[in-house]
Design a protein around this motif. Structure first.
Motif, PDB file in Angstrom:
ATOM      1  N   MET A  50       0.803  -1.226   0.000  1.00 25.81           N
ATOM      2  CA  MET A  50       0.000   0.000   0.000  1.00 25.81           C
ATOM      3  C   MET A  50       0.839   1.281   0.000  1.00 25.81           C
ATOM      4  SD  MET A  50      -3.052  -0.817  -0.445  1.00 25.81           S
ATOM      5  CE  MET A  50      -4.660  -0.962   0.267  1.00 25.81           C
ATOM      6  N   PRO A  51       1.928   1.386   0.776  1.00 26.83           N
ATOM      7  CA  PRO A  51       2.729   2.611   0.679  1.00 26.83           C
ATOM      8  C   PRO A  51       3.332   2.792  -0.716  1.00 26.83           C
ATOM      9  CG  PRO A  51       3.320   1.419   2.658  1.00 26.83           C
ATOM     10  CD  PRO A  51       2.403   0.530   1.858  1.00 26.83           C
ATOM     11  N   PHE A  52       3.666   1.678  -1.351  1.00 26.91           N
ATOM     12  CA  PHE A  52       4.196   1.750  -2.716  1.00 26.91           C
ATOM     13  C   PHE A  52       3.164   2.372  -3.654  1.00 26.91           C
ATOM     14  CE2 PHE A  52       4.673  -0.193  -6.939  1.00 26.91           C
ATOM     15  CZ  PHE A  52       5.936   0.296  -7.261  1.00 26.91           C
ATOM     16  N   ILE A  53       1.923   1.916  -3.561  1.00 23.73           N
ATOM     17  CA  ILE A  53       0.858   2.477  -4.402  1.00 23.73           C
ATOM     18  C   ILE A  53       0.658   3.961  -4.099  1.00 23.73           C
ATOM     19  CG2 ILE A  53      -1.639   2.415  -4.861  1.00 23.73           C
ATOM     20  CD1 ILE A  53      -1.496  -0.606  -4.490  1.00 23.73           C
ATOM     21  N   GLY A  54       0.618   4.306  -2.805  1.00 24.08           N
ATOM     22  CA  GLY A  54       0.461   5.708  -2.420  1.00 24.08           C
ATOM     23  C   GLY A  54       1.603   6.569  -2.926  1.00 24.08           C
ATOM     24  N   TYR A  55       2.811   6.058  -2.853  1.00 25.50           N
ATOM     25  CA  TYR A  55       4.001   6.771  -3.311  1.00 25.50           C
ATOM     26  C   TYR A  55       3.920   7.040  -4.816  1.00 25.50           C
ATOM     27  CZ  TYR A  55       9.033   7.834  -3.599  1.00 25.50           C
ATOM     28  OH  TYR A  55      10.250   8.427  -3.792  1.00 25.50           O
ATOM     29  N   VAL A 117      -2.034   5.905   2.576  1.00 25.89           N
ATOM     30  CA  VAL A 117      -1.934   7.342   2.821  1.00 25.89           C
ATOM     31  C   VAL A 117      -0.515   7.718   3.242  1.00 25.89           C
ATOM     32  CG1 VAL A 117      -2.814   9.246   4.213  1.00 25.89           C
ATOM     33  CG2 VAL A 117      -4.382   7.483   3.398  1.00 25.89           C
ATOM     34  N   VAL A 118       0.098   6.886   4.065  1.00 22.34           N
ATOM     35  CA  VAL A 118       1.471   7.151   4.483  1.00 22.34           C
ATOM     36  C   VAL A 118       2.399   7.115   3.271  1.00 22.34           C
ATOM     37  CG1 VAL A 118       3.411   6.232   5.822  1.00 22.34           C
ATOM     38  CG2 VAL A 118       1.162   6.469   6.871  1.00 22.34           C
ATOM     39  N   GLY A 119       2.136   6.233   2.323  1.00 20.78           N
ATOM     40  CA  GLY A 119       2.925   6.191   1.093  1.00 20.78           C
ATOM     41  C   GLY A 119       2.847   7.503   0.329  1.00 20.78           C
ATOM     42  N   ILE A 120       1.685   8.132   0.344  1.00 18.77           N
ATOM     43  CA  ILE A 120       1.539   9.444  -0.285  1.00 18.77           C
ATOM     44  C   ILE A 120       2.444  10.447   0.425  1.00 18.77           C
ATOM     45  CG2 ILE A 120      -0.061  11.369  -0.677  1.00 18.77           C
ATOM     46  CD1 ILE A 120      -2.280   9.208  -1.038  1.00 18.77           C
TER      47      ILE A 120
END
Length: 184
Positions: A50-55, A117-120
């Motif tokens: 998920m952080p990868f996707i957000g990033y 969201v953290v990935g963003i």
């Protein structure tokens, strides 16, 4: 964002999954190490993905929002942290004993939305993404594996405390990000 911040963020992100893994441990009468491993794998893989996707999402649209990135990070992390605390205090934590693919994917997604969201926010803070997602995965795996074992031994006694701690850490990180951007 330094290494210590990434570790604290990883611990905070894993608290939802930890709470669910404790419940899983509580609900499964014959908890084996294999079942603990399976549960931990689901949660850690989704917490890493998920952080990868957000990033990627944030980098795609970063030029449009770079002027307000610190506010976005602050608001998102603060809301997630407050929501974790609110959910924990409401006592709304029902989990059954299934660990089939459908059940585990739904639980893993539900507990890793905050990681998206953290990935963003990672994209705005120029975080080393590979390092961050590896730390998130290792910490989530370790905590959820242990959580299933603790849940099986001790029950729901610590579930709410873990989620509240995670919420507090995310709120702290939100405030730290805002202060860093406003006063440096």
């Amino acid at each position: 964002m330094g290494y210590i911040d990434i570790i604290f963020t990883s611990v905070a992100l894993s608290m939802d999954a930890a709470a669910v893994s404790i419940c899983k441990g509580l609900s499964i009468k014959k908890m084996s190490y294999k079942k603990s491993f399976i549960i931990a794998i689901y949660f850690s893989v989704f917490q890493m993905f998920m952080p990868f996707i957000g990033y990627i999402f944030a980098n795609t649209f970063s030029s449009a929002i770079v002027a307000v990135d610190h506010w976005i990070a602050f608001i998102l992390l603060f809301i997630i942290g407050a929501d974790m605390i609110r959910d924990s205090l409401s006592g709304n934590n029902e989990v059954d004993d299934k660990i089939d693919v459908k059940t585990m994917i739904l639980l893993a997604i539900a507990t890793s939305i905050d990681a998206l969201v953290v990935g963003i926010t990672f994209a705005f803070l120029n975080v080393n993404l590979l390092f961050a997602i590896l730390v998130i995965g290792i910490i989530t795996f370790t905590i959820t594996f242990i959580g299933t074992r603790i849940g099986n031994k001790f029950g729901r006694k610590y579930e709410n405390k873990a989620t509240i701690f995670g919420g507090i850490v995310l709120i702290y990180m939100a405030i730290e990000i805002l202060f860093d951007h406003l006063f440096t």
